[in-house]
Design a protein around this motif. Structure first.
Motif, mmCIF file in Angstrom:
data_model
loop_
_atom_site.group_PDB
_atom_site.id
_atom_site.type_symbol
_atom_site.label_atom_id
_atom_site.label_comp_id
_atom_site.label_asym_id
_atom_site.label_seq_id
_atom_site.Cartn_x
_atom_site.Cartn_y
_atom_site.Cartn_z
ATOM 1 N N CYS A 77 0.843 -1.195 0.000
ATOM 2 C CA CYS A 77 0.000 0.000 0.000
ATOM 3 C C CYS A 77 0.878 1.246 0.000
ATOM 4 O O CYS A 77 1.866 1.314 0.734
ATOM 5 C CB CYS A 77 -0.912 0.035 1.226
ATOM 6 S SG CYS A 77 -2.081 -1.339 1.310
ATOM 7 N N THR B 184 0.631 4.977 1.038
ATOM 8 C CA THR B 184 -0.170 5.884 1.855
ATOM 9 C C THR B 184 0.496 7.259 1.877
ATOM 10 O O THR B 184 1.655 7.396 1.461
ATOM 11 C CB THR B 184 -0.295 5.357 3.292
ATOM 12 O OG1 THR B 184 0.980 5.528 3.961
ATOM 13 C CG2 THR B 184 -0.668 3.875 3.317
ATOM 14 N N THR C 27 3.850 0.696 2.769
ATOM 15 C CA THR C 27 3.791 -0.389 3.744
ATOM 16 C C THR C 27 3.650 -1.718 3.010
ATOM 17 O O THR C 27 3.026 -1.794 1.950
ATOM 18 C CB THR C 27 2.614 -0.223 4.723
ATOM 19 O OG1 THR C 27 1.376 -0.254 3.984
ATOM 20 C CG2 THR C 27 2.707 1.074 5.501
ATOM 21 N N ASP D 247 2.542 -5.608 4.131
ATOM 22 C CA ASP D 247 1.968 -6.394 5.223
ATOM 23 C C ASP D 247 1.834 -5.564 6.502
ATOM 24 O O ASP D 247 2.070 -6.036 7.611
ATOM 25 C CB ASP D 247 2.808 -7.648 5.491
ATOM 26 C CG ASP D 247 2.815 -8.604 4.304
ATOM 27 O OD1 ASP D 247 1.826 -8.628 3.554
ATOM 28 O OD2 ASP D 247 3.819 -9.302 4.117
ATOM 29 N N GLY D 248 1.468 -4.294 6.312
ATOM 30 C CA GLY D 248 1.227 -3.418 7.449
ATOM 31 C C GLY D 248 2.466 -2.803 8.065
ATOM 32 O O GLY D 248 2.363 -2.008 9.003
ATOM 33 N N GLN D 249 3.639 -3.155 7.561
ATOM 34 C CA GLN D 249 4.894 -2.629 8.103
ATOM 35 C C GLN D 249 5.495 -1.603 7.142
ATOM 36 O O GLN D 249 5.529 -1.821 5.933
ATOM 37 C CB GLN D 249 5.905 -3.765 8.324
ATOM 38 C CG GLN D 249 5.427 -4.853 9.271
ATOM 39 C CD GLN D 249 5.226 -4.357 10.683
ATOM 40 O OE1 GLN D 249 6.091 -3.677 11.237
ATOM 41 N NE2 GLN D 249 4.079 -4.682 11.280
ATOM 42 N N ALA D 250 5.980 -0.495 7.693
ATOM 43 C CA ALA D 250 6.590 0.543 6.864
ATOM 44 C C ALA D 250 7.847 0.014 6.184
ATOM 45 O O ALA D 250 8.658 -0.678 6.811
ATOM 46 C CB ALA D 250 6.911 1.767 7.709
ATOM 47 N N LEU D 251 7.997 0.330 4.905
ATOM 48 C CA LEU D 251 9.205 -0.054 4.178
ATOM 49 C C LEU D 251 10.259 1.034 4.325
ATOM 50 O O LEU D 251 9.934 2.219 4.355
ATOM 51 C CB LEU D 251 8.881 -0.260 2.694
ATOM 52 C CG LEU D 251 8.161 -1.551 2.320
ATOM 53 C CD1 LEU D 251 7.672 -1.493 0.881
ATOM 54 C CD2 LEU D 251 9.064 -2.752 2.520
#
Length: 220
Positions: free
Chosen positions: A194, A196, A201, A203-207
């Motif tokens: 995603c 944003t 992100t 799997d919900g974790q920031a890259l």
């Protein structure tokens, strides 16, 4: 079962990355469906690859338009008829206008043959050798108006061997491209990736700013 992500692929040449995507997502139950392939060159071999796979093809000759802006607007009109959820640049040799990039913001991916942010632009393999890099590879990123800019999703890194030249290095990077691009497309199609306002992100974790770096063929 959720509807498959509708992807539209833009090409200018042989379409080897397109073929890699076709090979991975050809099953009816795949999370991504290539709904059409567009080329600015009627003789691009990638169009043959698409037709052989039963995929719609579109040809828009950029030379037939009075300006870059007019061409990009014509592309948008032709592409939006397919309602793409994702636009994949796979060797599309045109610099896109800000209006085009903005229209597909957050759903426009590109692959570049270097470990961005190193070696933006052309002749990346030769430049990596000339500058004495120990690693080289390819990067997938979301597209912004900045050339080879935009948030980095993932990079596939390989070690440069002492006997590598630009041709052998290019061939080895191509192999990584054909693994990395379908992987990132799958992340997007499955809703795992995603973009944003705060960044990317997975799997919900920031890259991190350099995206997810994969080495030694670790394409999972």
């Amino acid at each position: 079962m959720p509807a498959a992500c509708r992807a539209l692929v833009l090409i200018s040449g042989s379409g080897s990355n397109l073929q890699a995507l076709i090979d991975v997502f050809s099953r009816d139950d795949a999370p991504l469906q290539i709904c059409a392939v567009l080329s600015n060159k009627a003789d691009a071999f990638g169009l043959t690859r698409a037709r052989n796979a039963g995929i719609d093809t579109l040809v828009l000759d950029h030379k037939a338009y009075s300006s870059r802006e007019a061409f990009d607007l014509a592309m948008i009109e032709a592409m939006d008829a397919y309602r793409p959820d994702l636009v994949i640049l796979a060797g599309f040799m045109r610099i896109l206008t800000p209006a085009f990039v903005e229209h597909y913001q957050g759903r426009l991916l590109n692959i570049h043959p270097s470990l961005l942010p190193r070696h933006k632009g052309l002749h990346t393999h030769q430049r990596a050798l000339e500058e004495g890099d120990h690693e080289h590879g390819c990067s997938v990123h979301f597209v912004t108006a900045e050339l080879d800019g935009g948030p980095l999703v993932a990079r596939a890194a390989i070690t440069i061997n002492s006997d590598d030249n630009a041709e052998t290095l290019a061939a080895r990077v191509h192999e990584q491209e054909h693994l990395l691009y379908p992987l990132v497309a799958r992340w997007f199609a499955e809703g795992r990736l995603c973009l944003t306002p705060d960044g990317l992100t997975l799997d919900g974790q920031a890259l991190p700013a350099t995206g997810k770096t994969l080495r030694n063929g670790d394409m999972h």
